[in-house]
Enzyme design. Structure first.
Site, PDB file in Angstrom:
ATOM      1  N   ARG A  36     -13.795   3.476  -0.449  1.00  0.00           N
ATOM      2  CA  ARG A  36     -14.714   2.848  -1.410  1.00  0.00           C
ATOM      3  C   ARG A  36     -16.137   3.366  -1.232  1.00  0.00           C
ATOM      4  NH1 ARG A  36     -11.910  -2.941  -1.664  1.00  0.00           N
ATOM      5  NH2 ARG A  36     -10.695  -2.531  -3.525  1.00  0.00           N
ATOM      6  N   GLY A 353      -3.963  -1.953  -6.726  1.00  0.00           N
ATOM      7  CA  GLY A 353      -3.202  -2.886  -5.901  1.00  0.00           C
ATOM      8  C   GLY A 353      -2.093  -2.239  -5.094  1.00  0.00           C
ATOM      9  N   GLY A 376      -7.308  -6.380  -9.921  1.00  0.00           N
ATOM     10  CA  GLY A 376      -7.499  -7.439 -10.920  1.00  0.00           C
ATOM     11  C   GLY A 376      -8.257  -6.939 -12.129  1.00  0.00           C
TER      12      GLY A 376
END
Ligand code: AMP
Length: 395
Positions: A36, A353, A376
């Protein structure tokens, strides 16, 4: 959907507030996966070429409004400094020492990183006062945290709204996510195959219904498949079935029929007597699973059929594992689907996910055209929703 991009902003010497998703896994103070952080670098380098006055903000974990040292972003600051070659000034209490003052004291080789936004209850409450604290003194706002765009949180919505429309923009990562995921909903090249797996029909129903507009094949795997099979009147033994979700399955079939989408279900399975990594794997050659056994993976004939269809497809979206891939004995279906996606010459997308974890386990992640960074957020986006964090960036 027209939203403002980084390239639309006039950034030269401006003070820029940047929302990132730096929510990396940290064990005993050490970052175990910095994906990330590295994903944020293109946007940061773009901004740093134009101005050095930037402050970065992110959440980490769920400290629920409390200061919890294990959720500190400090190790992230250290890693960012190494990767960017700048000094990262870590601002612990930006509610007491406004960023504006710190910004004015910085030299050209220093940037600001705020401590975890979720140490303050105002963040998840989209609190306007907290948002003002964050935004005070800045000229522009950039959001490159795709994984949080579905949350109406202060750093995502209320803070963005404090800037004039032409001073807010999406970062490069968000830009790419939105263009890929909206492309799938507009004109994907046919044949377009959607592979859905994972645990619950209810989690994926919105995405499935939206994508049926363009899909040619819908391949179902994971626990979801047993709810579909049960709906078809097939006995699935002790497999996980959402008996109260049959109406959702019925609406998927109705829509698929109207749009001529072929829904394909597993023809065989790998089952076990208990939900356990060490359970004996039993091959079930047909659709029916006897009492006392539960389906935990798709079987070899299903793998062949699914991977053949993937191979012929021009566009493929995969969301949700084909079985309990966390247990090695029941991971084959997911790993083979991942391999087939890697070999597919069409445009391939993995929707966040657990299927991303399966792609990593198969070691093929870099062969996929796009891997969504937000589970999500990508699901809600693919349902056709306008995410709150995108709405504030629209032109
Ligand atoms: P989701 O978050 O909805 O994508 O679901 C992912 C989870 O579904 C993973 O933890 C899988 O282990 C689980 N899963 C996949 N297939 C099955 C199955 N046949 N039975 C039970 N759980 C499953």
């Amino acid at each position: 959907m027209e939203f403002r991009k980084l390239q639309d902003l006039e950034l030269t010497n401006k003070k820029v507030l940047v929302r990132l998703d730096l929510n990396v896994p940290i064990k005993k103070g050490k970052i175990t996966d910095d994906t990330r952080i590295t994903s944020a670098l293109p946007t940061l380098r773009y901004i740093l070429e134009r101005t050095s006055k930037i402050a970065l903000m992110s959440h980490l974990g769920r400290p629920d409004g409390e200061v919890m040292p294990e959720y500190s972003l400090e190790p992230v600051g250290v890693r960012l400094a190494e990767l960017l070659g700048v000094e990262v000034v870590f601002v612990r209490d930006y509610t007491e020492e406004p960023a504006e003052q710190v910004l004015n004291q910085l030299n050209k080789n220093q940037i600001i990183l705020f401590e975890n936004l979720r140490f303050h209850a105002g963040e998840t409450k989209n609190d306007p006062d907290f948002a003002r604290t964050l935004a005070n003194g800045f000229d522009c706002y950039v959001n490159d945290a795709f994984g949080t765009l579905h949350r109406a949180h202060a750093s995502v919505v209320a803070a963005a709204e404090l800037f004039p429309g032409e001073k807010r923009a999406a970062g490069l990562l968000v830009d790419r996510e939105i263009s890929v995921l909206s492309g799938l909903q507009k004109k994907p090249q046919a044949p377009f195959t959607v592979i859905m797996g994972g645990s619950k029909v209810s989690d994926k129903i919105g995405v499935v219904l939206n994508l049926l507009n363009h899909a040619n094949y819908l391949l179902i795997g994971g626990a979801m498949a047993y709810t579909f099979l049960k709906y078809q009147g097939v006995d699935v033994g002790d497999s996980r079935v959402e008996t109260d979700k049959m109406d959702l399955v019925a609406s998927i079939y109705r829509n698929a029929e109207a749009r001529k989408v072929e829904i394909i279900l597993p023809e065989d399975h790998v089952a076990a007597a208990k939900f356990d990594a060490d359970a004996e794997a039993v091959e079930i050659p047909g659709r029916t699973i006897q009492r006392g056994l539960m389906g935990l993976d798709i079987g070899p004939r299903t793998i062949k059929r699914y991977t053949d269809i993937i191979g012929l497809s021009k566009t493929v979206l995969w969301n949700g594992p084909m079985g309990v891939f966390e247990f090695d004995k029941f991971a084959k279906g997911s790993l083979r689907v991942a391999d087939a996606m890697a070999r597919c010459s069409g445009f391939t997308v993995i929707g966040g996910g657990d299927s991303v974890a399966a792609a990593n386990k198969a070691g093929i992640a870099e062969k996929i055209d796009h891997i969504s960074t937000g589970g999500g957020a990508s699901l809600e986006f693919l349902e056709g929703q306008i995410l709150p964090g995108v709405k504030v960036l629209l032109k």
